[in-house]
Motif scaffolding. Structure first.
Motif, PDB file in Angstrom:
ATOM      1  N   PRO A  39       0.747  -1.224  -0.096  1.00 32.77           N
ATOM      2  CA  PRO A  39       0.024  -0.158   0.128  1.00 32.77           C
ATOM      3  C   PRO A  39       0.872   1.264  -0.127  1.00 32.77           C
ATOM      4  N   ARG A  40       1.872   1.194   0.711  1.00 34.94           N
ATOM      5  CA  ARG A  40       3.153   2.531   0.690  1.00 34.94           C
ATOM      6  C   ARG A  40       3.359   2.814  -0.546  1.00 34.94           C
ATOM      7  N   ILE A  41       3.689   2.034  -1.437  1.00 32.60           N
ATOM      8  CA  ILE A  41       4.101   2.054  -2.795  1.00 32.60           C
ATOM      9  C   ILE A  41       3.109   2.686  -3.780  1.00 32.60           C
ATOM     10  N   GLY A  42       1.917   1.949  -3.459  1.00 36.75           N
ATOM     11  CA  GLY A  42       0.755   2.516  -4.328  1.00 36.75           C
ATOM     12  C   GLY A  42       0.382   3.806  -3.900  1.00 36.75           C
ATOM     13  N   LEU A  43       0.447   4.265  -2.445  1.00 40.64           N
ATOM     14  CA  LEU A  43       0.113   5.583  -2.220  1.00 40.64           C
ATOM     15  C   LEU A  43       1.185   6.544  -2.647  1.00 40.64           C
ATOM     16  N   LEU A  44       2.346   6.300  -2.405  1.00 44.55           N
ATOM     17  CA  LEU A  44       3.348   7.239  -2.935  1.00 44.55           C
ATOM     18  C   LEU A  44       3.486   7.494  -4.592  1.00 44.55           C
ATOM     19  N   PHE A  45       3.374   6.470  -5.219  1.00 45.48           N
ATOM     20  CA  PHE A  45       3.357   6.765  -6.685  1.00 45.48           C
ATOM     21  C   PHE A  45       1.764   7.382  -7.200  1.00 45.48           C
ATOM     22  N   PHE A  46       0.889   6.731  -6.501  1.00 47.72           N
ATOM     23  CA  PHE A  46      -0.360   7.416  -6.925  1.00 47.72           C
ATOM     24  C   PHE A  46      -0.504   9.034  -6.557  1.00 47.72           C
ATOM     25  N   GLY A  47       0.008   9.314  -5.303  1.00 45.12           N
ATOM     26  CA  GLY A  47       0.142  10.727  -4.791  1.00 45.12           C
ATOM     27  C   GLY A  47       0.560  11.621  -5.814  1.00 45.12           C
ATOM     28  N   ALA A  48       2.058  11.084  -6.174  1.00 47.06           N
ATOM     29  CA  ALA A  48       2.758  11.934  -6.982  1.00 47.06           C
ATOM     30  C   ALA A  48       1.949  12.128  -8.350  1.00 47.06           C
ATOM     31  N   ALA A  49       1.345  10.952  -8.939  1.00 39.39           N
ATOM     32  CA  ALA A  49       0.787  10.946 -10.194  1.00 39.39           C
ATOM     33  C   ALA A  49      -0.853  11.976 -10.284  1.00 39.39           C
ATOM     34  N   ALA A  50      -1.403  11.695  -9.165  1.00 38.32           N
ATOM     35  CA  ALA A  50      -2.611  12.570  -8.911  1.00 38.32           C
ATOM     36  C   ALA A  50      -2.353  14.013  -8.668  1.00 38.32           C
ATOM     37  N   LEU A  51      -1.261  14.369  -8.174  1.00 40.47           N
ATOM     38  CA  LEU A  51      -0.983  15.723  -7.648  1.00 40.47           C
ATOM     39  C   LEU A  51      -0.536  16.540  -8.876  1.00 40.47           C
ATOM     40  N   LEU A  52       0.467  15.839  -9.796  1.00 42.63           N
ATOM     41  CA  LEU A  52       0.970  16.526 -10.970  1.00 42.63           C
ATOM     42  C   LEU A  52      -0.009  16.505 -12.115  1.00 42.63           C
ATOM     43  N   SER A  53      -0.709  15.678 -12.162  1.00 45.04           N
ATOM     44  CA  SER A  53      -1.792  15.561 -13.291  1.00 45.04           C
ATOM     45  C   SER A  53      -3.034  16.683 -12.876  1.00 45.04           C
ATOM     46  N   GLY A  54      -3.123  16.876 -11.797  1.00 49.00           N
ATOM     47  CA  GLY A  54      -4.331  17.671 -11.366  1.00 49.00           C
ATOM     48  C   GLY A  54      -3.674  18.950 -11.447  1.00 49.00           C
ATOM     49  N   LEU A  55      -2.632  19.268 -11.532  1.00 53.80           N
ATOM     50  CA  LEU A  55      -1.875  20.792 -11.650  1.00 53.80           C
ATOM     51  C   LEU A  55      -1.967  20.922 -12.990  1.00 53.80           C
ATOM     52  N   VAL A  56      -1.514  20.082 -13.908  1.00 48.51           N
ATOM     53  CA  VAL A  56      -1.672  20.223 -15.319  1.00 48.51           C
ATOM     54  C   VAL A  56      -2.973  20.530 -15.940  1.00 48.51           C
ATOM     55  N   LEU A  97      -3.535  -0.246   3.749  1.00 50.48           N
ATOM     56  CA  LEU A  97      -4.494  -0.364   2.714  1.00 50.48           C
ATOM     57  C   LEU A  97      -5.841   0.260   2.770  1.00 50.48           C
ATOM     58  N   THR A  98      -6.395   0.457   3.867  1.00 51.60           N
ATOM     59  CA  THR A  98      -7.513   1.412   4.071  1.00 51.60           C
ATOM     60  C   THR A  98      -7.354   2.717   3.368  1.00 51.60           C
ATOM     61  N   ALA A  99      -6.149   3.433   3.771  1.00 58.29           N
ATOM     62  CA  ALA A  99      -5.662   4.602   3.117  1.00 58.29           C
ATOM     63  C   ALA A  99      -5.722   4.681   1.710  1.00 58.29           C
ATOM     64  N   LEU A 100      -5.061   3.612   1.118  1.00 61.31           N
ATOM     65  CA  LEU A 100      -5.107   3.209  -0.330  1.00 61.31           C
ATOM     66  C   LEU A 100      -6.506   3.389  -0.968  1.00 61.31           C
ATOM     67  N   VAL A 101      -7.002   2.422  -0.522  1.00 58.93           N
ATOM     68  CA  VAL A 101      -8.526   2.105  -1.032  1.00 58.93           C
ATOM     69  C   VAL A 101      -9.336   3.408  -0.996  1.00 58.93           C
ATOM     70  N   PHE A 146     -11.783  -0.848  -7.565  1.00 58.22           N
ATOM     71  CA  PHE A 146     -11.399  -0.839  -6.142  1.00 58.22           C
ATOM     72  C   PHE A 146     -12.369  -1.360  -5.342  1.00 58.22           C
ATOM     73  N   VAL A 147     -13.864  -1.105  -5.839  1.00 67.12           N
ATOM     74  CA  VAL A 147     -14.780  -1.514  -4.721  1.00 67.12           C
ATOM     75  C   VAL A 147     -15.099  -3.073  -4.746  1.00 67.12           C
ATOM     76  N   LEU A 148     -14.779  -3.632  -5.917  1.00 70.31           N
ATOM     77  CA  LEU A 148     -14.961  -5.187  -5.905  1.00 70.31           C
ATOM     78  C   LEU A 148     -13.906  -5.984  -5.514  1.00 70.31           C
ATOM     79  N   VAL A 149     -12.670  -5.767  -5.247  1.00 71.49           N
ATOM     80  CA  VAL A 149     -11.549  -6.421  -4.626  1.00 71.49           C
ATOM     81  C   VAL A 149     -11.705  -6.357  -3.140  1.00 71.49           C
ATOM     82  N   PRO A 150     -11.924  -7.381  -2.478  1.00 71.26           N
ATOM     83  CA  PRO A 150     -12.065  -7.626  -1.067  1.00 71.26           C
ATOM     84  C   PRO A 150     -10.951  -7.391  -0.406  1.00 71.26           C
TER      85      PRO A 150
END
Length: 219
Positions: A39-56, A97-101, A146-150
């Motif tokens: 989850p940490r890897i997911g949050l880090l790379f999602f965070g960077a991508a979402a922030l930069l994409s949102g700014l653009v 995982l909770t924060a990621l989801v 993300f909803v469907l994966v238990p």
């Protein structure tokens, strides 16, 4: 002659999808080739991508959608949501995982719906509508996944090749995030280049059509 009445103005938007593609592709490539799908890897790379994409997205809407106030407003809101979600993911990258989801699901549902609505509203009036509709729909598919994966999913690997390890919900969700980034990134590159090529497309008389800084055809 273009089938869309504002094709010339829309062509000025081409750098935005290309710049949005960069963080998406980076996230997709890094996650795909990383052995760590925590989850940490997911949050880090999602965070960077979402922030930069949102700014653009927000800056691109303000500077290149001046002739379309409603789409500009929706994209600024969408960009702001991306910036907030990205910053949250980076700050709480140890949230598990909770924060990621929660973060990805909220971001995907809100931004996907906004982009889909923006595209549907401009359908038949702008060549950008198809791209916005497609990206919005794919983002909503990510939210559904993300909803469907238990969250407690876990399955022992093995099979004919006798691979050791456990396939967990974290592995699946982070992998889906990487696949989404790669898919959206490639699509945005194609969309951006298609828009760029409109700026030099010939008219029916064979004379090339260039655009002024305001997006107005110039002979």
């Amino acid at each position: 002659m273009s089938a869309h009445p504002d094709a010339a103005r829309s062509a000025r938007y081409w750098p935005v999808p290309l710049l949005r593609a960069v963080p998406a592709l980076a996230m997709g490539v890094i996650i795909t080739f990383s052995p760590d799908h925590s989850p940490r890897i997911g949050l880090l790379f999602f965070g960077a991508a979402a922030l930069l994409s949102g700014l653009v997205l927000a800056v691109g809407a303000i500077t290149r959608l001046a002739s379309d106030p409603s789409s500009r407003t929706l994209h600024v809101v969408q960009g702001a949501v991306g910036i907030v979600a990205g910053a949250f993911a980076l700050v709480f990258s140890s949230g598990g995982l909770t924060a990621l989801v929660a973060t990805v699901l909220s971001w995907a549902f809100v931004t996907g719906a906004l982009e889909l609505v923006t595209g549907l509203r401009r359908r038949g009036r702008s060549p950008l509508a198809r791209d916005w509709t497609t990206v919005g729909a794919l983002t909503l598919v990510l939210a559904l996944a993300f909803v469907l994966v238990p969250p407690d999913y876990a399955r022992e690997l093995g099979g004919i090749e006798r691979i050791e390890g456990v396939l967990t919900s974290s592995t699946v969700l982070v992998g889906l995030l990487g696949a989404y980034g790669a898919l959206i990134g490639v699509f945005l590159v194609i969309a951006g280049l298609s828009l760029k090529w409109q700026t030099t497309s010939p008219d029916p008389t064979g004379a090339p059509t260039d655009l002024t800084s305001d997006g107005v055809p110039q002979r």
